[in-house]
Design a protein around this motif. Structure first.
Motif, PDB file in Angstrom:
ATOM      1  N   THR A   1       0.811  -1.210   0.000  1.00 44.62           N
ATOM      2  CA  THR A   1       0.000   0.000   0.000  1.00 44.62           C
ATOM      3  C   THR A   1       0.852   1.270   0.000  1.00 44.62           C
ATOM      4  O   THR A   1       0.592   2.201  -0.769  1.00 44.62           O
ATOM      5  CB  THR A   1      -0.954  -0.008   1.200  1.00 44.62           C
ATOM      6  N   TYR A   2       1.874   1.356   0.878  1.00 42.37           N
ATOM      7  CA  TYR A   2       2.699   2.568   0.908  1.00 42.37           C
ATOM      8  C   TYR A   2       3.318   2.833  -0.454  1.00 42.37           C
ATOM      9  O   TYR A   2       3.227   3.946  -1.001  1.00 42.37           O
ATOM     10  CB  TYR A   2       3.790   2.461   1.975  1.00 42.37           C
ATOM     11  N   ASP A   3       3.985   1.829  -1.012  1.00 42.26           N
ATOM     12  CA  ASP A   3       4.672   2.033  -2.288  1.00 42.26           C
ATOM     13  C   ASP A   3       3.691   2.412  -3.394  1.00 42.26           C
ATOM     14  O   ASP A   3       3.981   3.286  -4.229  1.00 42.26           O
ATOM     15  CB  ASP A   3       5.443   0.772  -2.684  1.00 42.26           C
ATOM     16  N   ALA A   4       2.524   1.766  -3.409  1.00 40.28           N
ATOM     17  CA  ALA A   4       1.547   2.045  -4.465  1.00 40.28           C
ATOM     18  C   ALA A   4       0.977   3.449  -4.329  1.00 40.28           C
ATOM     19  O   ALA A   4       0.831   4.178  -5.320  1.00 40.28           O
ATOM     20  CB  ALA A   4       0.427   1.009  -4.417  1.00 40.28           C
ATOM     21  N   LEU A   5       0.618   3.848  -3.099  1.00 41.03           N
ATOM     22  CA  LEU A   5       0.045   5.179  -2.904  1.00 41.03           C
ATOM     23  C   LEU A   5       1.078   6.271  -3.145  1.00 41.03           C
ATOM     24  O   LEU A   5       0.756   7.343  -3.679  1.00 41.03           O
ATOM     25  CB  LEU A   5      -0.547   5.301  -1.504  1.00 41.03           C
TER      26      LEU A   5
ATOM     27  N   VAL B   1      -7.451   6.867   1.802  1.00 42.82           N
ATOM     28  CA  VAL B   1      -7.448   5.473   1.359  1.00 42.82           C
ATOM     29  C   VAL B   1      -6.679   4.602   2.345  1.00 42.82           C
ATOM     30  O   VAL B   1      -7.162   3.548   2.783  1.00 42.82           O
ATOM     31  CB  VAL B   1      -6.852   5.366  -0.066  1.00 42.82           C
ATOM     32  N   SER B   2      -5.476   5.029   2.702  1.00 45.02           N
ATOM     33  CA  SER B   2      -4.637   4.260   3.611  1.00 45.02           C
ATOM     34  C   SER B   2      -5.346   3.995   4.935  1.00 45.02           C
ATOM     35  O   SER B   2      -5.281   2.891   5.478  1.00 45.02           O
ATOM     36  CB  SER B   2      -3.323   5.020   3.841  1.00 45.02           C
ATOM     37  N   SER B   3      -6.034   4.985   5.468  1.00 45.71           N
ATOM     38  CA  SER B   3      -6.632   4.871   6.802  1.00 45.71           C
ATOM     39  C   SER B   3      -7.923   4.072   6.815  1.00 45.71           C
ATOM     40  O   SER B   3      -8.265   3.486   7.846  1.00 45.71           O
ATOM     41  CB  SER B   3      -6.912   6.273   7.365  1.00 45.71           C
ATOM     42  N   LEU B   4      -8.658   4.054   5.686  1.00 46.34           N
ATOM     43  CA  LEU B   4     -10.005   3.491   5.705  1.00 46.34           C
ATOM     44  C   LEU B   4     -10.165   2.219   4.883  1.00 46.34           C
ATOM     45  O   LEU B   4     -11.185   1.541   4.997  1.00 46.34           O
ATOM     46  CB  LEU B   4     -11.014   4.540   5.197  1.00 46.34           C
ATOM     47  N   VAL B   5      -9.167   1.857   4.083  1.00 46.69           N
ATOM     48  CA  VAL B   5      -9.359   0.756   3.139  1.00 46.69           C
ATOM     49  C   VAL B   5      -9.323  -0.609   3.813  1.00 46.69           C
ATOM     50  O   VAL B   5      -9.897  -1.575   3.303  1.00 46.69           O
ATOM     51  CB  VAL B   5      -8.309   0.833   2.002  1.00 46.69           C
ATOM     52  N   ALA B   6      -8.624  -0.736   4.949  1.00 45.25           N
ATOM     53  CA  ALA B   6      -8.445  -2.047   5.577  1.00 45.25           C
ATOM     54  C   ALA B   6      -8.955  -2.034   7.012  1.00 45.25           C
ATOM     55  O   ALA B   6      -9.185  -0.979   7.603  1.00 45.25           O
ATOM     56  CB  ALA B   6      -6.976  -2.451   5.557  1.00 45.25           C
TER      57      ALA B   6
END
Length: 626
Positions: free
Chosen positions: A379-383, A440-445
């Motif tokens: 996720t980090y690399d993609a975002l 996205v990072s905070s809410l997707v998972a």
């Protein structure tokens, strides 16, 4: 009104395309795998602070500056006001980074602490990951170094009183080259104290050795930036030499190696084979009690026992969880042994692993009993690629689908002490560009979230501090953190010196992280909406959208990564998602939860949802179906 969700059989039929043939492309959907090791009512939101920097009010920032010149934050600076504001930001854990006593260049001889050699210390303040004494804390952080442990214990109590839990680092893979515990409990032996140094390897040696060769300081090391120091002579007495922390087997490691540390032996022979019992694969599905029963009659390497005792020592003092440095460099069987020992003492302990090998994620979660793993390679690399304009959002659906079974065990972040600051020119150059990515990072998972101190006010990490270089806030030097200091406002912790833009950014993070911690849908199921909308008017690969839902709540999230252009979108929610959320045909007002400003309506016809919406540049919407 949201109806009861479909049965699992009905849901399966919908997802395999046996529902309404007029539905658009179906959305990838998965149910969050329960994280049974963590039973807290809130999703973990971890506020990471570099403890020595957090409370520092000194603004001198002289490269290679001493503690007297540049200042240092203390445990006492982290007062009730600071903790209240961290809690208000949405955090429920504080990760106090750099607490264990590590090697540093300073004179604490009056407290019985031996001097550390600058030739094997990175920076002047030292790396927090070169631990010198696991049974005490960094004397720099104490108002009275003689009472440093008591001062940290008081901070643990203050943190708990503020409604927050405490995390700290344990670094099993390596320790400082000069490890010496002054504070170890009776009967505890230092690492290496009983080693047979004539052997490269023995199972119960704590270190690996290079017999017959003394350690040599790497070529090119320039301690303290070249400043004279009595011990900075290019020499360090270690004979025989030990393997270096990153695994270098050279008596003279490279200047880019972790030369300030030595590798711990966990019973892994030099050829890579294991000198301990293998954990059967079926233990991936067994409880921690069963794991402990497995190890109960097994002989384990001495280093395993030493680190178990260290973790239990801090657990007894009230530490609620641990962040394990470079856990991938330590065998998974050890993590089963250690983590289940910790869980036996505190079933609610939060155990977080730094790991960068995706193919090992499932082993470290299921066999190693980790609660959460870094989602850096993913996720980090993609975002980051989307933020920097190097990629669009088209890769996100497959990424999240590949991690479906472990998504609730992943830690999401856009900054930490190892990564470049978002606001740095080397990353985005503008902290606002990461706002949609943070949504996205905070809410997707259904997993955990991390915020690094200063991120919420756009700290750019500028300035070469000495050993630490610009773009990453230094972890090696005495330094002040300017944007954070403006929020700290000379110890008032009220944001009194922040700019209007910095205040707005902190308000965004406060709103978002409180949603992330508390909304019940974010512990539930996930459905990607990006692919289903790829042909929708106004929708493109600068947008990303998804649904999160549980029996209590349904949310629709859409984020615009474009910093220049807004979007007018005719948005569709496929029949499978509408059915899974239990939404019948009809019209539904949508409450926007992030800023409470949008007045929108979802219309469901023939089982398909339709929504017209407008997004400004960098805007995100978090919509609750009422």
């Amino acid at each position: 009104m949201i109806k009861t969700k479909l049965s699992l059989l009905s849901l399966a039929l919908v997802l395999t395309g046996c529902g309404d043939n007029s539905a658009p492309e179906q959305a990838a959907m998965h149910k969050a795998t329960p994280n049974t090791e963590v039973s807290a009512p809130e999703r973990p939101v971890i506020y990471q602070m570099m403890t020595r920097l957090f409370g520092n009010k000194n603004t001198t920032n002289q490269p290679w500056g001493t503690l007297a010149q540049n200042g240092v934050g203390k445990f006492a600076d982290i007062n009730e006001a600071a903790l209240t504001e961290i809690k208000a930001l949405g955090a429920n854990y504080v990760w106090y980074t750099g607490v264990p006593h590590h090697a540093l260049v300073g004179d604490y001889s009056q407290y019985g602490i031996s001097a550390d050699d600058p030739d094997v210390v990175k920076g002047r303040a030292g790396s927090p990951y070169a631990v010198k004494d696991y049974y005490n804390v960094n004397p720099d952080l104490a108002t009275d170094p003689a009472k440093r442990l008591a001062e940290f214990e008081a901070l643990i109590s203050r943190t708990h009183d503020a409604g927050l839990k405490v995390m700290m680092d344990i670094v099993p893979n390596h320790v400082a080259r000069q490890y010496q515990s002054l504070s170890k409990p009776a009967g505890v032996r230092d690492f290496g104290a009983d080693d047979d140094t004539h052997l490269e390897y023995a199972r119960d040696n704590n270190f690996y050795y290079i017999p017959g060769q003394p350690f040599a300081v790497p070529h090119g090391v320039k301690p303290l930036g070249g400043e004279p120091h009595p011990l900075a002579d290019g020499q360090f007495a270690e004979n025989p030499a030990k393997w270096t922390g990153n695994g270098s087997r050279s008596a003279r490691p490279d200047a880019n190696d972790w030369y300030e540390t030595v590798k711990i032996n966990f019973g892994v022979r030099p050829d890579g084979s294991h000198d301990f019992a293998s954990l059967p694969q079926e233990f991936a599905d067994k409880s921690c009690d069963e794991h402990l029963a497995f190890w109960a009659d097994k002989s384990v390497p001495d280093s395993w026992q030493k680190f178990r005792d260290i973790a239990l020592y801090w657990t007894k003092k009230g530490v609620d969880g641990f962040r394990y440095d470079m856990a991938q460099m330590v065998p998974v069987e050890f993590w089963s042994y250690l983590n289940c020992s910790v869980k036996a003492a505190n079933p609610d302990a939060l155990l977080l692993s730094e790991i960068y090998i995706p193919e090992q994620y499932r082993n470290y979660i299921r066999l190693g009993k980790m609660d959460y793993l870094y989602d850096k390679v993913g996720t980090y690399d993609a975002l980051r690629a989307v933020i920097e304009g190097k990629s669009g959002t088209e890769h996100l659906p497959q990424l999240f689908n590949n991690m479906a079974d472990i998504h609730s065990h992943l830690l999401m972040f856009l900054e930490n002490h190892d990564e470049q600051r978002i606001a740095s020119p080397e990353f985005a150059g503008d902290p606002r560009k990461a706002m949609p990515a943070m949504v996205v990072s905070s809410l997707v998972a259904a997993g955990a979230n991390l915020l690094y101190f200063g991120q919420e006010v756009g700290e750019p990490g500028a300035g070469d501090a000495g050993f630490g270089q610009a773009s990453r806030t230094t972890i090696f030097d005495y330094w002040g953190v300017p944007a954070h200091q403006r929020w700290m406002n000379d110890g008032k912790f009220d944001g009194g010196q922040l700019s209007t833009q910095e205040k707005a950014l902190r308000d965004f993070y406060t709103r978002l992280l409180n949603l992330a911690a508390h909304q019940p849908a974010l512990r539930g199921e996930f459905a990607d909406l990006h692919q289903a909308n790829s042909q929708s008017p106004g929708y493109d690969n600068q947008l990303y959208s998804f649904a999160r839902f549980s029996k209590e709540q349904a949310l629709l999230v859409i984020a615009n990564f474009d910093a220049q252009q807004g979007r007018q979108v005719q948005f569709t929610i496929p029949a499978g998602v509408i059915a899974a959320m239990g939404v019948a045909n009809g019209q539904y007002p949508l409450a926007e939860l992030l800023y409470q400003q949008a007045e929108l309506e979802l219309k469901v016809e023939k089982g398909i949802g339709h929504l017209s919406l407008q997004l400004a540049p960098l805007q995100s919407l978090v919509l609750q179906v009422r």
